[in-house]
Scaffold this motif. Structure first.
Motif, short mmCIF file in Angstrom:
data_model
loop_
_atom_site.label_atom_id
_atom_site.label_comp_id
_atom_site.label_asym_id
_atom_site.label_seq_id
_atom_site.Cartn_x
_atom_site.Cartn_y
_atom_site.Cartn_z
N GLY A 130 79.31 128.23 39.11
CA GLY A 130 78.84 128.88 38.31
C GLY A 130 77.44 129.83 38.58
N GLY A 131 77.37 129.66 40.18
CA GLY A 131 76.39 130.67 40.60
C GLY A 131 74.89 129.72 40.72
N ALA A 132 73.93 130.24 41.50
CA ALA A 132 72.55 129.78 41.46
C ALA A 132 71.71 130.50 40.85
CB ALA A 132 72.35 129.54 42.72
N PHE A 133 70.64 129.80 40.19
CA PHE A 133 69.65 130.90 39.55
C PHE A 133 68.11 130.29 39.88
CE2 PHE A 133 73.78 131.05 37.43
CZ PHE A 133 73.85 132.42 37.09
N LEU A 134 67.20 131.42 39.73
CA LEU A 134 65.94 130.88 39.77
C LEU A 134 65.11 131.70 38.51
CD1 LEU A 134 62.95 130.40 40.73
CD2 LEU A 134 63.17 132.22 42.64
N ASN A 135 64.68 130.74 37.57
CA ASN A 135 64.06 131.28 36.34
C ASN A 135 65.06 132.26 35.60
OD1 ASN A 135 61.87 129.64 36.68
ND2 ASN A 135 60.50 131.24 37.50
#
Ligand code: IPD
Ligand code: CA
Ligand code: CA
Length: 260
Positions: A130-135
């Motif tokens: 699902g991908g990577a996220f920051l805030n």
């Protein structure tokens, strides 16, 4: 598919982060574990208790592998891997670089990773595929093409022989790149690779230091192996994580320097 687990992991990480920030405002009781530089505080234990409480409330049968020893249920397929406070040495000195790391392993595969930096209110999260996220914003590894243009990071295992090997690698690598950092929270170091603030990271670590960060780096397009360039194994204590481009050059130096 794993979103319900991700949401609980984030809730638990935020709860632990709040305990960490509150702890910074009072006098800490500091104890040692395996050596005089292996520290633990009551905040590590309070964070672990709160994370375990929330995981148990939501998923009572799930197993738990947590640094301070709390155990969970015995479901064969689900295991949470938790470092309640990664960067305890920094924390005891009020050096603002520490985190909470929570990962979920499903049928032997890491599928959820959450690392929370409460000081900077930065929530790193990823679910397999699902991908990577920051805030909430998508992140990816840097596009730095060579070791000579890179900023990399490492840590020290604490024993004399291991420390000496890292120093030897440090000397060789720091002469060939923009710089080597020792930031002091491996979980956060891996997230810094995932979001491109660092181009590479290597260290000998325990599963709870690496599990969530592995999901982040993988989902952000990075490359992860052991020091010999063999596939990464969470339960063997070696990780090299890079933006992929500098991977072969970094591993080549580590291969000749870091012996098991
Ligand atoms: C430590 C941190 C540090 C790393 C050590 C770890 P802890 O974890 O991740 O950056 O260099 O190897 O043990 O003890 O603070 O949870
Ligand atoms: Ca740790
Ligand atoms: Ca810890």
């Amino acid at each position: 598919m794993y979103n319900q687990y991700l949401e609980v992991a984030k809730e638990a990480a935020r709860a632990a982060g709040a305990i960490q920030l509150a702890g910074l405002r009072r006098q800490l009781r500091i104890e040692t574990k395996s050596s005089p530089i292996d520290l633990v505080t009551e905040v590590d234990r309070m964070c672990e208790a709160e994370i375990a409480r929330l995981l148990n409330q939501n998923f009572p049968s799930h197993q738990l592998l947590a640094e301070e020893g709390t155990v969970g249920g015995d479901a064969p397929d689900f295991r949470w891997i938790v470092d309640p406070l990664d960067g305890t040495t920094n924390y005891t000195h009020r050096y603002p670089f520490f985190s909470v790391s929570i990962a979920l392993e499903h049928k032997g595969r890491l599928v959820v990773g959450v690392v929370y930096d409460a000081v900077h209110d930065e929530m790193f999260e990823a679910v397999a595929g699902g991908g990577a996220f920051l805030n909430g914003q998508p992140i990816k590894v840097s596009d730095t093409p060579t070791l000579s243009q890179s900023l990399v990071c490492t840590g020290f295992p604490g024993d004399q022989a291991g420390n000496q090997q890292v120093l030897t690698a440090w000397e060789k690598i720091s002469l060939r790149c923009h710089g080597v950092r020792r930031d002091g929270s491996a979980a956060l170091d891996l997230c810094y690779v995932a979001c491109g603030r660092l181009d590479g990271f290597w260290e000998r670590l325990n599963p709870w230091d690496m599990a969530a960060g592995w999901v982040l780096v993988s989902e952000a397009g990075g490359r992860i192996s052991n020091f010999q360039e063999d596939p990464f194994d969470l339960y063997k204590r070696e990780i090299v994580a890079t933006n992929a481009s500098i991977g072969p050059e970094l591993v080549a130096v580590l291969k000749e320097t870091l012996q098991v």
